[in-house]
Design a protein around this motif. Structure first.
Motif, PDB file in Angstrom:
ATOM      1  N   UNK A  13       0.806  -1.218   0.000  1.00  0.00           N
ATOM      2  CA  UNK A  13       0.000   0.000   0.000  1.00  0.00           C
ATOM      3  C   UNK A  13       0.848   1.282   0.000  1.00  0.00           C
ATOM      4  N   UNK A  14       1.800   1.386   0.926  1.00  0.00           N
ATOM      5  CA  UNK A  14       2.572   2.630   0.998  1.00  0.00           C
ATOM      6  C   UNK A  14       3.379   2.857  -0.285  1.00  0.00           C
ATOM      7  N   UNK A  15       4.111   1.854  -0.765  1.00  0.00           N
ATOM      8  CA  UNK A  15       4.805   2.076  -2.040  1.00  0.00           C
ATOM      9  C   UNK A  15       3.847   2.470  -3.175  1.00  0.00           C
ATOM     10  N   UNK A  18       2.812   6.073  -2.843  1.00  0.00           N
ATOM     11  CA  UNK A  18       3.883   6.957  -3.327  1.00  0.00           C
ATOM     12  C   UNK A  18       3.812   7.115  -4.845  1.00  0.00           C
ATOM     13  N   UNK A  46      -9.246   1.551   4.409  1.00  0.00           N
ATOM     14  CA  UNK A  46      -7.895   1.064   4.708  1.00  0.00           C
ATOM     15  C   UNK A  46      -6.845   1.929   4.012  1.00  0.00           C
ATOM     16  N   UNK A  49      -7.044   5.717   5.844  1.00  0.00           N
ATOM     17  CA  UNK A  49      -6.450   5.820   7.186  1.00  0.00           C
ATOM     18  C   UNK A  49      -4.926   5.799   7.112  1.00  0.00           C
ATOM     19  N   UNK A  50      -4.402   5.119   6.125  1.00  0.00           N
ATOM     20  CA  UNK A  50      -2.950   5.114   5.965  1.00  0.00           C
ATOM     21  C   UNK A  50      -2.480   6.430   5.349  1.00  0.00           C
ATOM     22  N   UNK A  53      -2.253   9.147   7.823  1.00  0.00           N
ATOM     23  CA  UNK A  53      -1.328   8.957   8.952  1.00  0.00           C
ATOM     24  C   UNK A  53       0.074   9.474   8.636  1.00  0.00           C
ATOM     25  N   UNK A  54       0.503   9.289   7.413  1.00  0.00           N
ATOM     26  CA  UNK A  54       1.895   9.568   7.076  1.00  0.00           C
ATOM     27  C   UNK A  54       2.066  10.965   6.503  1.00  0.00           C
ATOM     28  N   UNK A  55       3.104  11.659   7.010  1.00  0.00           N
ATOM     29  CA  UNK A  55       3.212  13.082   6.665  1.00  0.00           C
ATOM     30  C   UNK A  55       3.635  13.319   5.221  1.00  0.00           C
ATOM     31  N   UNK A  56       4.164  12.313   4.545  1.00  0.00           N
ATOM     32  CA  UNK A  56       4.573  12.548   3.157  1.00  0.00           C
ATOM     33  C   UNK A  56       3.405  12.537   2.178  1.00  0.00           C
ATOM     34  N   UNK A  57       2.267  12.039   2.621  1.00  0.00           N
ATOM     35  CA  UNK A  57       1.121  12.025   1.716  1.00  0.00           C
ATOM     36  C   UNK A  57       0.316  13.309   1.870  1.00  0.00           C
ATOM     37  N   UNK A 110       9.779  18.064  10.118  1.00  0.00           N
ATOM     38  CA  UNK A 110      10.645  17.660  11.225  1.00  0.00           C
ATOM     39  C   UNK A 110      11.893  16.970  10.673  1.00  0.00           C
ATOM     40  N   UNK A 111      12.873  16.855  11.539  1.00  0.00           N
ATOM     41  CA  UNK A 111      14.217  16.351  11.206  1.00  0.00           C
ATOM     42  C   UNK A 111      14.256  15.343  10.059  1.00  0.00           C
ATOM     43  N   UNK A 112      15.042  15.682   9.045  1.00  0.00           N
ATOM     44  CA  UNK A 112      15.154  14.810   7.877  1.00  0.00           C
ATOM     45  C   UNK A 112      16.494  14.092   7.826  1.00  0.00           C
TER      46      UNK A 112
END
Ligand SMILES: Cc1cc2nc3c(=O)[nH]c(=O)nc-3n(C[C@H](O)[C@H](O)[C@H](O)COP(=O)(O)O)c2cc1C
Ligand code: FES
Lengths: 153, 444
Positions: A13-15, A18, A46, A49-50, A53-57, A110-112
């Motif tokens: 899902x995450x890949x 992206x 599903x 919710x993902x 959750x993730x800040x890159x999306x 935040x810190x990268x």
């Protein structure tokens, strides 16, 4: 998909998100997420919710170039505030906003993992480190010249 | 000049490519013949080496490996934690970028020792370009027969994949990482069951940091005892330190554990002293989560002994006067630094990164951020300082995963050692300039 065991396609899902974000203008609209759900045989929730959750999306439209300036400790110690102030002035927008021409979105992150080369910013997939005001000006000029969509994947 | 074990090759041109790596002794353990070493011996050597997890917790790696459940017919997994999101830490990035094959070789040997036939590298999404470097290196390793079926005729199979995350500090916590790898939100799981029994896809799993797995290569190459001979006491071997902040030479340094902190900060071999000749004010020695220490306590313990860069020495004095090795993210602050404002950047970070499962952490981190903002904004009261103290105490130990503690300790230590500075902000708000600048409450 072949990276994961049978029946575990959810792992992709995450890949896949992206890739979708990169292909559909840098953000994830509901139809795009629904499409991802259908491809992976998941419930839309599903995916939502993902994605949330993730800040890159990004769940809202963004500019062609996403400028992400680190604001955490080491970068702050080394002058990240000045970099951010300069970018705000230069672009005429505040953190979190997109320029009227749709070219740049300015974001604080935040810190990268560039604390030793602080201050830093990321544009698309690219890291720009040891920033100075002059260096930022130069990078921005280059980006404007290229004027292409900053894909990160 | 201390011995380099992990970074011995990092200056060599082209070391990221397999032929160059192999030319400099890379993949020697594999070439010697994996099948000649019983898998159990791999675990034994790691135990003898005294290697401790480099991801932050410092748990003995050999011991962790020995907990791995081995039910018949159930696959086992090795997962490399390359999430590296602890503020102040950038060593894994350096290692993977410079010498990806060291990690890959370490993962092959470790998987063999653990009997895992599938392994993943979970890397933070922002390190996208490093994922590409790793993928390229993995491709080379497959082509040479170091990965895949029947590796160099040893009868051992291993598939190794890179999996990118998408921006979430919490996914560095090992059970959150596994959730994320399964395609879910990164909510940490309740332990037990531990991943060694029920990890990825409910199968026995070992999760280790990049640096830990890389260290397995020299351990198997030269022997666990040789590795244990380096370092001091139970802090064996070397450690990568990410040095940042107000120093002359920020960067990643490999130190033999036991180097005095004073030497690390001031010698030209490492940080090269304070920038612009300023005085040292404070250090966060192991990434944002560990207690901050003022100059006198980071250079010397409360008893007056020189403080060393080792797990034990950094922790000496407990929370009253000591700190922790953590991930080795060494953030140095000079005399002009506002401790309160630095703390604010941490508090905002933890608020942003809390997964939201546990109320004390979800609510408490937000409270701490807002109170610190209020103090920085010139509207704080003495009671706010006590309130901060209470909130951190009510988070500490009351959450599923250690993010709660990680958020609480920086606050507790900053108040413990620098209370007068907080009071200054509260009592003399007119002295505060530029605080309304860029630090806003809203997270974007
Ligand atoms: C909030 C949180 C974040 C963490 N982030 C990382 C990380 O980025 N990288 C890492 O290796 N370990 C991280 N850890 C530690 C892991 O949970 C785990 O202990 C580690 O990956 C085990 O590997 P090691 O024994 O080799 O250190 C984190 C822990 C917590 C609680
Ligand atoms: S603090 Fe900015 S990259 Fe780490």
């Amino acid at each position: 998909m072949t990276h994961y065991p049978e029946n575990q396609s959810r792992s992709a899902l995450i890949p896949v998100l992206h890739m979708a974000q990169s292909d559909f203008g840098g953000w994830l609209s509901v139809p795009v997420m629904d499409y991802v759900a259908s491809v992976l045989n998941l419930l839309p929730i599903q995916v939502y919710e993902v994605a949330s959750f993730y800040s890159m999306f990004n769940l809202k439209p963004v500019g062609n170039y996403m400028i992400e300036v680190c604001r955490t400790s080491s970068c702050w110690l080394c002058g990240a505030e000045d970099i951010m102030a300069h970018l705000e002035n230069k672009l005429g927008i505040k953190v979190g906003q997109t320029t009227a021409d749709g070219m740049f979105t300015l974001k604080a992150v935040e810190c990268l993992g560039s604390c030793g080369t602080a201050p830093m910013m990321q544009v698309g997939a690219d890291y720009y480190e040891n920033l100075t005001i002059e260096k930022v000006d130069f990078i921005m000029e280059e980006l404007k010249k290229e004027n292409k969509y900053s894909r990160y994947c | 000049m201390s011995e380099k074990i992990l970074l011995a090759l990092d200056h060599i041109e082209g070391i990221a490519s397999l032929p160059v790596y192999a030319q400099h002794g890379g993949y020697a353990v594999l070439k010697k013949g994996l099948s000649d070493i019983p898998a159990q011996q791999v675990v034994e050597e790691v135990k003898i080496s005294g290697l401790r997890g480099r991801g932050g917790a410092g748990f003995p790696t050999g011991l962790k490996w020995s907990f791995l459940a081995k039910p018949e017919g159930v696959p086992r997994y090795l997962v490399c934690n390359a999430d590296e999101s602890e503020p102040g830490t950038f060593k894994d990035r350096y290692l993977m970028e410079r010498n990806p094959h060291l990690l890959i070789e370490g993962m092959i040997i470790s998987s063999y020792g653990l009997g895992a036939n599938t392994a993943y590298i979970y890397i933070r999404g922002e390190y996208f370009y490093i994922a590409r470097i790793l993928e390229q290196a993995i491709k080379e390793a497959y082509a040479e027969g170091y990965l895949g079926k029947n590796i160099l005729n040893s009868g051992f199979d291993l598939n190794l994949h890179v999996h990118v995350g998408a921006g979430a500090y919490i996914c560095g916590e090992e059970t959150a990482l596994l959730e994320s790898l399964e395609g879910k939100r990164g909510n940490p799981r309740i332990k037990p069951p531990f991943p060694a029994v029920q990890g990825l896809y409910n199968c026995p799993t070992v999760v280790n940091n990049v640096e830990t797995l890389a260290a397995v290569v020299p351990i198997l190459d030269k022997g666990g005892a040789a590795y244990a001979a380096v370092g001091i006491g139970k802090s064996t071997g070397t450690k990568l330190i990410s040095a940042s902040g107000h120093i002359n030479r920020p960067g990643v340094y490999e130190i033999e554990l036991g180097v005095p902190v004073e030497e690390f900060i001031y010698s030209d071999e490492y940080c090269g002293g304070m920038r612009n000749g300023k005085k040292l004010k404070a250090v966060v020695a192991g990434g944002s989560s560990v207690p901050i220490l003022p100059a006198d306590l980071i250079l010397k313990t409360a008893e007056g002994a020189p403080r060393l860069m080792s797990y034990e020495s950094l922790a000496e004095g407990g929370f009253q006067t000591g700190t922790m090795m953590g991930s080795g993210g060494f953030i140095v602050m000079d005399e002009d630094t506002s401790i309160v404002k630095n703390l604010y950047t941490f508090a905002r970070f933890y608020h942003h990164e809390s997964c939201g499962q546990c109320s004390p952490c979800r609510e408490g981190t937000g409270w701490m951020e807002r109170i610190l903002h209020k103090i920085l904004d010139g509207h704080g009261t003495i009671m706010d300082i006590d309130l901060l103290w209470d909130i951190q105490k009510n988070i500490d130990g009351k959450t599923i995963c250690p993010l709660g503690e990680a958020a609480a300790w920086p606050v507790a230590s900053a108040i413990r050692h620098f209370r007068s500075e907080f009071e200054e902000y509260v009592l003399n708000p007119h002295l505060i300039e530029d605080v309304k600048h860029y630090y806003r409450l809203q997270t974007i």
